[in-house]
Design a protein around this motif. Structure first.
Motif, PDB file in Angstrom:
ATOM      1  N   PRO A  97       0.789  -1.231   0.000  1.00  0.00           N
ATOM      2  CA  PRO A  97       0.000   0.000   0.000  1.00  0.00           C
ATOM      3  C   PRO A  97       0.823   1.283   0.000  1.00  0.00           C
ATOM      4  O   PRO A  97       0.263   2.363  -0.193  1.00  0.00           O
ATOM      5  CB  PRO A  97      -0.818  -0.126   1.294  1.00  0.00           C
ATOM      6  N   ASP A  98       2.138   1.174   0.198  1.00  0.00           N
ATOM      7  CA  ASP A  98       2.975   2.375   0.253  1.00  0.00           C
ATOM      8  C   ASP A  98       3.726   2.646  -1.044  1.00  0.00           C
ATOM      9  O   ASP A  98       4.629   3.472  -1.090  1.00  0.00           O
ATOM     10  CB  ASP A  98       3.971   2.274   1.415  1.00  0.00           C
ATOM     11  N   VAL A  99       3.347   1.990  -2.116  1.00  0.00           N
ATOM     12  CA  VAL A  99       3.992   2.217  -3.412  1.00  0.00           C
ATOM     13  C   VAL A  99       3.621   3.597  -3.950  1.00  0.00           C
ATOM     14  O   VAL A  99       2.490   4.062  -3.796  1.00  0.00           O
ATOM     15  CB  VAL A  99       3.574   1.123  -4.424  1.00  0.00           C
ATOM     16  N   ARG A 100       4.603   4.231  -4.604  1.00  0.00           N
ATOM     17  CA  ARG A 100       4.395   5.522  -5.250  1.00  0.00           C
ATOM     18  C   ARG A 100       4.720   5.379  -6.729  1.00  0.00           C
ATOM     19  O   ARG A 100       5.725   4.765  -7.092  1.00  0.00           O
ATOM     20  CB  ARG A 100       5.266   6.594  -4.583  1.00  0.00           C
ATOM     21  N   VAL A 101       3.874   5.949  -7.583  1.00  0.00           N
ATOM     22  CA  VAL A 101       4.022   5.764  -9.025  1.00  0.00           C
ATOM     23  C   VAL A 101       3.926   7.107  -9.737  1.00  0.00           C
ATOM     24  O   VAL A 101       2.982   7.871  -9.510  1.00  0.00           O
ATOM     25  CB  VAL A 101       2.946   4.813  -9.584  1.00  0.00           C
ATOM     26  N   ALA A 102       4.907   7.365 -10.618  1.00  0.00           N
ATOM     27  CA  ALA A 102       4.853   8.535 -11.493  1.00  0.00           C
ATOM     28  C   ALA A 102       4.702   8.049 -12.933  1.00  0.00           C
ATOM     29  O   ALA A 102       5.537   7.284 -13.419  1.00  0.00           O
ATOM     30  CB  ALA A 102       6.105   9.379 -11.357  1.00  0.00           C
ATOM     31  N   TYR A 103       3.624   8.468 -13.580  1.00  0.00           N
ATOM     32  CA  TYR A 103       3.388   8.144 -14.982  1.00  0.00           C
ATOM     33  C   TYR A 103       3.854   9.309 -15.848  1.00  0.00           C
ATOM     34  O   TYR A 103       3.574  10.475 -15.537  1.00  0.00           O
ATOM     35  CB  TYR A 103       1.903   7.920 -15.241  1.00  0.00           C
ATOM     36  N   VAL A 104       4.539   8.985 -16.949  1.00  0.00           N
ATOM     37  CA  VAL A 104       5.036  10.015 -17.868  1.00  0.00           C
ATOM     38  C   VAL A 104       4.673   9.625 -19.287  1.00  0.00           C
ATOM     39  O   VAL A 104       4.903   8.486 -19.710  1.00  0.00           O
ATOM     40  CB  VAL A 104       6.565  10.181 -17.757  1.00  0.00           C
ATOM     41  N   ASP A 105       4.123  10.576 -20.047  1.00  0.00           N
ATOM     42  CA  ASP A 105       3.841  10.339 -21.462  1.00  0.00           C
ATOM     43  C   ASP A 105       3.867  11.679 -22.182  1.00  0.00           C
ATOM     44  O   ASP A 105       3.664  12.731 -21.549  1.00  0.00           O
ATOM     45  CB  ASP A 105       2.486   9.656 -21.647  1.00  0.00           C
TER      46      ASP A 105
END
Length: 265
Positions: A97-105
């Motif tokens: 539950p502590d995952v961090r995600v940055a999406y780039v496009d």
């Protein structure tokens, strides 16, 4: 118009776009008739294309589970494409539950769709930026909002580098991103190839899109992992990378390589 602090490029719906074609091949609905026509042409030219798209997506899912299972809690997904469930953050959050995600496009349609899905989460961000300027990605406030480059990061470059030409120096792009990552970070990469079949007709279809396709050999793709140590089973067709079930006979037709690698120094 500005989006994510940058001037958003004009959305051209008159030409097929790789992200929307991929969405169509996966059975998604976020595409236009021009993308559907290009997708149908691709399948007619190379019937393994649809199978390859699904195998590539399954590789991504297995790789995300692997890296989160290895303890990483930060993911930088560049060239994310249109949201397709389960998304990277959904897969990761199932495990931690502590995952961090940055999406780039670099496609404003992609970032608009992602924004609509993710705007309620402080642990997930969406950045409009271009892989051809990797330092701008590293410095982007939307990326920095959730990614701490002093801690290990999983860098996802899944089916995106084959849209960079030789003159755009994909090796140098990866080197810039690699140098921003600390030791014990991971690279997840997949890339189209012409090693297994004649893909000239499929390549011709992509050449009419906003992002022409640049096929590379296994040796050329392996060089993209310079500075990383491949984890088992190394660089293989995506269907053969730690499959959940025995691959089918048609897996031999899939023209996409994939691998996961760790930065060890």
């Amino acid at each position: 118009m500005r989006q994510h602090g940058l001037h958003a490029p004009k959305i051209d719906t008159s030409r097929p776009h790789s992200a929307r074609i991929y969405d169509y091949l996966l059975g998604g609905k976020d595409n236009y008739e021009v993308d559907q026509q290009a997708g149908d042409e691709l399948v007619a030219a190379a019937p393994q294309v649809r199978l390859g798209a699904r195998a590539n997506r399954a590789f991504l899912e297995r790789a995300v589970r692997f890296i989160v299972g290895s303890g990483l809690r930060q993911i930088l997904d560049i060239g994310t494409g249109l949201p397709h469930s389960p998304n990277v953050h959904e897969l990761a959050l199932e495990m931690a539950p502590d995952v961090r995600v940055a999406y780039v496009d670099n496609d404003p349609i992609v970032t608009a769709h992602a924004d609509a899905l993710l705007r309620s989460s402080d642990a997930i961000s969406v950045a409009l930026a271009d892989l051809r300027d990797p330092q701008a990605i590293v410095d982007h406030p939307g990326v920095r909002k959730v990614i701490d480059f002093d801690k290990p990061v999983a860098l996802l470059l899944v089916s995106v580098l084959h849209f960079l030409t030789r003159t755009e120096k994909p090796e140098q792009v990866i080197a810039t991103l690699r140098d921003a990552l600390p030791v014990d970070s991971f690279l997840v990469l997949s890339h189209a190839t012409g090693d297994f079949a004649d893909c000239s007709k499929a390549q011709a279809v992509y050449n009419r899109t906003a992002a022409p396709l640049n096929l590379r050999s296994r040796a050329e793709i392996e060089r993209l992992f310079d500075g990383f140590e491949l984890v088992e089973p190394g660089l293989v067709q995506v269907s053969l990378w730690r499959p959940d079930t025995p691959p089918s006979a048609k897996s031999a037709e899939i023209d996409i390589y994939g691998a996961v690698a760790r930065k060890t120094s």
